[in-house]
Design a protein around this motif. Sequence first.
Motif, short mmCIF file in Angstrom:
data_model
loop_
_atom_site.label_atom_id
_atom_site.label_comp_id
_atom_site.label_asym_id
_atom_site.label_seq_id
_atom_site.Cartn_x
_atom_site.Cartn_y
_atom_site.Cartn_z
N PRO A 181 50.98 28.17 20.76
CA PRO A 181 49.83 27.38 21.20
C PRO A 181 50.05 25.89 20.89
CG PRO A 181 49.08 29.37 20.13
CD PRO A 181 50.57 29.28 19.90
N SER A 182 49.48 25.04 21.74
CA SER A 182 49.60 23.59 21.60
C SER A 182 48.29 22.95 22.00
CB SER A 182 50.73 23.08 22.51
OG SER A 182 50.39 23.28 23.87
N ASP A 183 48.21 21.62 21.91
CA ASP A 183 46.99 20.93 22.35
C ASP A 183 46.72 21.17 23.83
OD1 ASP A 183 46.52 19.93 19.82
OD2 ASP A 183 47.47 17.99 20.22
N ALA A 184 47.79 21.22 24.64
CA ALA A 184 47.64 21.43 26.08
C ALA A 184 47.29 22.88 26.41
CB ALA A 184 48.92 21.02 26.80
N PHE A 185 47.78 23.81 25.58
CA PHE A 185 47.56 25.24 25.80
C PHE A 185 47.17 25.88 24.47
CE2 PHE A 185 50.71 23.77 28.88
CZ PHE A 185 50.06 24.10 30.07
N PRO A 186 45.92 25.70 24.05
CA PRO A 186 45.52 26.16 22.70
C PRO A 186 45.33 27.67 22.55
CG PRO A 186 43.66 25.13 23.83
CD PRO A 186 44.86 24.95 24.72
N ALA A 187 45.06 28.38 23.63
CA ALA A 187 44.82 29.83 23.54
C ALA A 187 46.15 30.58 23.65
CB ALA A 187 43.87 30.29 24.63
N VAL A 215 65.88 31.63 41.75
CA VAL A 215 65.18 31.09 40.59
C VAL A 215 63.93 30.35 41.04
CG1 VAL A 215 65.36 29.50 38.63
CG2 VAL A 215 67.34 30.86 39.31
N LYS A 216 62.85 30.54 40.28
CA LYS A 216 61.61 29.81 40.55
C LYS A 216 61.11 29.21 39.26
CE LYS A 216 60.20 32.19 44.67
NZ LYS A 216 59.08 32.50 45.52
N VAL A 217 60.47 28.05 39.39
CA VAL A 217 59.83 27.39 38.25
C VAL A 217 58.33 27.37 38.54
CG1 VAL A 217 59.63 25.28 36.89
CG2 VAL A 217 61.87 25.96 37.80
N PHE A 218 57.56 27.82 37.55
CA PHE A 218 56.11 27.85 37.64
C PHE A 218 55.53 26.91 36.60
CE2 PHE A 218 57.70 31.94 39.06
CZ PHE A 218 56.97 32.18 40.21
N GLU A 219 54.42 26.28 36.93
CA GLU A 219 53.68 25.46 35.98
C GLU A 219 52.48 26.25 35.49
OE1 GLU A 219 51.69 21.02 35.59
OE2 GLU A 219 52.08 21.82 37.58
N ARG A 220 52.25 26.22 34.19
CA ARG A 220 51.07 26.91 33.66
C ARG A 220 49.82 26.14 34.06
NH1 ARG A 220 51.22 28.81 27.59
NH2 ARG A 220 52.29 26.89 27.08
N THR A 221 48.79 26.87 34.47
CA THR A 221 47.52 26.27 34.89
C THR A 221 46.37 26.93 34.13
OG1 THR A 221 47.26 27.88 36.70
CG2 THR A 221 48.41 25.82 37.22
N ASP A 222 45.20 26.35 34.26
CA ASP A 222 43.98 26.93 33.69
C ASP A 222 44.16 27.27 32.21
OD1 ASP A 222 41.35 27.79 33.67
OD2 ASP A 222 41.80 29.75 34.56
N GLY A 223 44.74 26.34 31.46
CA GLY A 223 44.90 26.54 30.02
C GLY A 223 45.94 27.59 29.66
N GLY A 224 46.72 28.04 30.65
CA GLY A 224 47.74 29.06 30.41
C GLY A 224 47.41 30.39 31.08
N LYS A 225 46.22 30.51 31.66
CA LYS A 225 45.79 31.76 32.31
C LYS A 225 46.39 31.95 33.70
CE LYS A 225 41.26 31.21 31.01
NZ LYS A 225 39.84 31.43 31.20
N GLY A 226 47.03 30.92 34.23
CA GLY A 226 47.57 31.02 35.57
C GLY A 226 48.94 30.37 35.67
#
Length: 162
Positions: free
Chosen positions: A62-68, A133-144
């Motif tokens: 967990p980080s400030d950007a993704f706390p959960a 290969v695919k790169v995904f970005e985490r969204t919605d605090g990490g839920k997506g």
Amino acid sequence: AHVSSDDMLYTVLELTSEISAHHFPPSPAESTLVATVPTMSKFPGRPEELGMLAAEILLPTPSDAFPAPYLYVSNRNDPSPEGDIISIYSVADPAKIELVAEVRSGLKHLRGMVFGGSDDRYLIAGGVHGPGVKVFERTDGGKGLREVASIDLPAPTGFLWG
């Protein structure tokens, strides 16, 4: 494969397509099984008959950007034309593993995954049977997850984020 957080150990059970959570208190107390859940909400048949297997389990710090805290699990050999699923689970309550999202990756025989970038913002994943290969970005605090890049490479199975 397994990952841990505090006194919890999460394990992906490849052959049964399940995730287990064990509580590991300080010695000499023994560990206890807390939960076992499937790696997908709905299988299109019996996973073992379809040759479906879980492959990778990740628990980014967990980080400030993704706390959960969230677990990310890859499933492979899904017969869907939309590719294999990456399942995302909340583990905020150590006594519970809660499915929060399933993302169709567009990859076939999804094997390796790894987080990287600032705050582990990006997830790279590879499909051994295509399309690469695919790169995904985490969204919605990490839920997506949202796809941000892809490249065709033959049979990727593992990654090292530098």
